[in-house]
Scaffold this active site. Structure first.
Site, PDB file in Angstrom:
ATOM      1  N   ARG A  64       0.867  -1.177  -0.079  1.00 36.59           N
ATOM      2  CA  ARG A  64       0.040   0.192  -0.133  1.00 36.59           C
ATOM      3  C   ARG A  64       0.849   1.167  -0.081  1.00 36.59           C
ATOM      4  NH1 ARG A  64       1.295   1.685   4.489  1.00 36.59           N
ATOM      5  NH2 ARG A  64       0.227   3.505   4.113  1.00 36.59           N
ATOM      6  N   GLY A  65       0.313   2.441   0.053  1.00 36.09           N
ATOM      7  CA  GLY A  65       1.163   3.779  -0.169  1.00 36.09           C
ATOM      8  C   GLY A  65       1.185   4.022  -1.532  1.00 36.09           C
ATOM      9  N   ARG A  98      -7.167  -0.338  -7.086  1.00 38.63           N
ATOM     10  CA  ARG A  98      -7.693   0.617  -6.359  1.00 38.63           C
ATOM     11  C   ARG A  98      -7.559   1.878  -6.938  1.00 38.63           C
ATOM     12  NH1 ARG A  98      -4.581   1.038  -0.488  1.00 38.63           N
ATOM     13  NH2 ARG A  98      -6.717   2.000  -0.302  1.00 38.63           N
ATOM     14  N   GLN A 212      -3.064   2.076  10.470  1.00 38.57           N
ATOM     15  CA  GLN A 212      -1.649   2.081   9.838  1.00 38.57           C
ATOM     16  C   GLN A 212      -0.766   2.929  10.651  1.00 38.57           C
ATOM     17  OE1 GLN A 212      -4.868   2.512   8.352  1.00 38.57           O
ATOM     18  NE2 GLN A 212      -4.640   1.771   6.268  1.00 38.57           N
ATOM     19  N   ASP A 253      -2.411  10.652  -1.861  1.00 40.76           N
ATOM     20  CA  ASP A 253      -2.764   9.373  -2.725  1.00 40.76           C
ATOM     21  C   ASP A 253      -2.956  10.053  -4.157  1.00 40.76           C
ATOM     22  OD1 ASP A 253      -3.026   6.429  -1.186  1.00 40.76           O
ATOM     23  OD2 ASP A 253      -3.521   8.152  -0.008  1.00 40.76           O
ATOM     24  N   ASN A 263      -6.100  11.882   0.742  1.00 44.78           N
ATOM     25  CA  ASN A 263      -5.210  11.394   1.654  1.00 44.78           C
ATOM     26  C   ASN A 263      -6.199  10.371   2.543  1.00 44.78           C
ATOM     27  OD1 ASN A 263      -2.591  10.792   2.449  1.00 44.78           O
ATOM     28  ND2 ASN A 263      -3.165  11.478   4.517  1.00 44.78           N
TER      29      ASN A 263
END
Length: 383
Positions: A64-65, A98, A212, A253, A263
């Site tokens: 992720r990220g 995503r 997270q 993001d 975000n």
């Protein structure tokens, strides 16, 4: 398929396993991921031998990220190409895994574009596959370089906004080496401040519902020896009111053409709190996160995740003893409760003090400033 490949007990201090790497064992190339769903208790690597396995890892947040998703997407295209799978189909699966993180589709486009250019020249599938892999490796390297540049620009901005050092920084979600080819985005700035002796405290939002901040940012801060304190998301207001926050640092993001920032959900309330308390609210992200094709915040597609992430707590494998199975949900709400679970929220540009990128800082945050930065980015790429 993805196999749990290696296990290492988490210990204090570095080194940490790489978040993502390309390997070529005798049985064929693979993408190896550090499974972020298992942190901080244990370091487990997933070995993805095909694109569906990588897509599952992306959707389950094992990887992720935003910047790292771009790298993963590029390597995924290369994996399909080198193993002889349908590259167009693989690209479609990866890009749609995503919807909010624009870097994912960017990385896919870069690797798929490199593949097609060579193929259209008539140089054959094997050379085209190698071109896709080279493009993925280039993106990986570029992101590491961008991370280092952002850390420098961000630290200089903090020192300008907060002369004298002793910075008390609040962050949300995870923005360190776990999301990047380098040391991260917002976290990299805090880490640079720590190394320079100018970080007094890193306040780490827990970041519900998937924690997270608690699981990942605290894990990275502990490994780096940073002075950090964990708080629940809803404690941030009292922290601002007590005058304990000097700046907010978050990642992104997707950044729209007008400077709106998507975000991890919970970022927007922090921006409102920061504005009220006259605290700088700084976004740190590479230029690959800027999407000029998205005109404003209202046009950003916000991923809606399963309600059970809110209504249940998933038992991790390490507590599977005592009759609780790994991956089994422990209810925290009555059966049948409906949940609202957006993965992201959108902060309008007027609440953002500055956007820090590898090419410098945009402040004030305006559409014109974003456009000028992107023009410089194209010039740097071309040169």
């Amino acid at each position: 398929m993805a196999d749990q490949y290696a296990q290492t007990p988490v210990s204090a201090g570095p080194p940490m396993l790489p978040s993502l790497r390309w390997e070529e064992p005798p049985e064929g190339p693979v993408v190896v991921l550090l499974d972020q769903t298992r942190l901080p208790a244990e370091e487990i690597e997933l070995v993805c031998t095909d694109v569906p396995a990588l897509v599952r890892a992306i959707q389950t947040l094992a990887v992720r990220g935003a910047p790292l998703l771009g790298i993963a997407g590029a390597y995924g295209v290369a994996l399909a190409a080198v193993r002889g799978y349908d590259v167009d189909e693989a690209a479609g699966l990866l890009a749609g895994a995503r919807p909010t993180a624009v870097n994912l589709a960017y990385g896919v486009r870069r690797a798929a574009g490199a593949y097609r250019v060579v193929l259209e020249k008539g140089e054959g599938h094997e050379r085209a596959a190698l071109a896709a892999l080279a493009e993925a490796k280039d993106l990986h390297r570029e992101d590491a370089e961008a991370s280092a540049l952002m850390a420098g620009h961000g630290l200089a901005l903090l020192d300008e906004l907060l002369p004298g050092g002793g910075h008390r920084v609040l962050t949300h979600c995870n923005t360190g080496a776990l999301v990047s080819g380098g040391e991260g985005t917002a976290f990299a700035v805090a880490l640079a401040a720590h190394r320079a002796g100018r970080l007094r405290r890193l306040w780490v939002d827990e970041t519900r519902p998937l924690l997270q901040g608690a699981r990942l940012t605290a894990y990275e801060a502990a490994r780096s020896g940073m002075p950090y304190t964990l708080l629940t998301d809803n404690a941030a207001g009292s922290l601002f009111a007590a005058g304990e926050v000097d700046a907010v640092l978050i990642g992104a993001d997707r950044i729209a053409a007008d400077g709106s920032v998507a975000n991890k959900v919970g970022s927007y309330p922090l921006a409102v709190l920061a504005k009220y308390h006259h605290v700088p609210f700084v976004v740190v992200a590479p230029t690959t996160t800027i999407d000029l094709g998205t005109p404003d915040g209202a046009s950003i597609e916000v991923e809606q995740r399963a309600g059970q992430e809110v209504t249940e707590l998933t038992a991790p494998p390490q507590v599977a003893a005592g009759g609780v199975g790994a991956g089994v949900g422990l209810p925290v709400a009555p059966l049948g409760t409906q949940a609202y679970n957006p993965a992201f929220d959108v902060t309008p540009p007027e609440l953002v003090t500055a956007i820090v990128t590898e090419l410098g800082v945009v402040s004030p945050v305006t559409g014109g400033g974003i456009a000028e930065l992107c023009a410089r980015s194209r010039q740097v790429t071309i040169s």
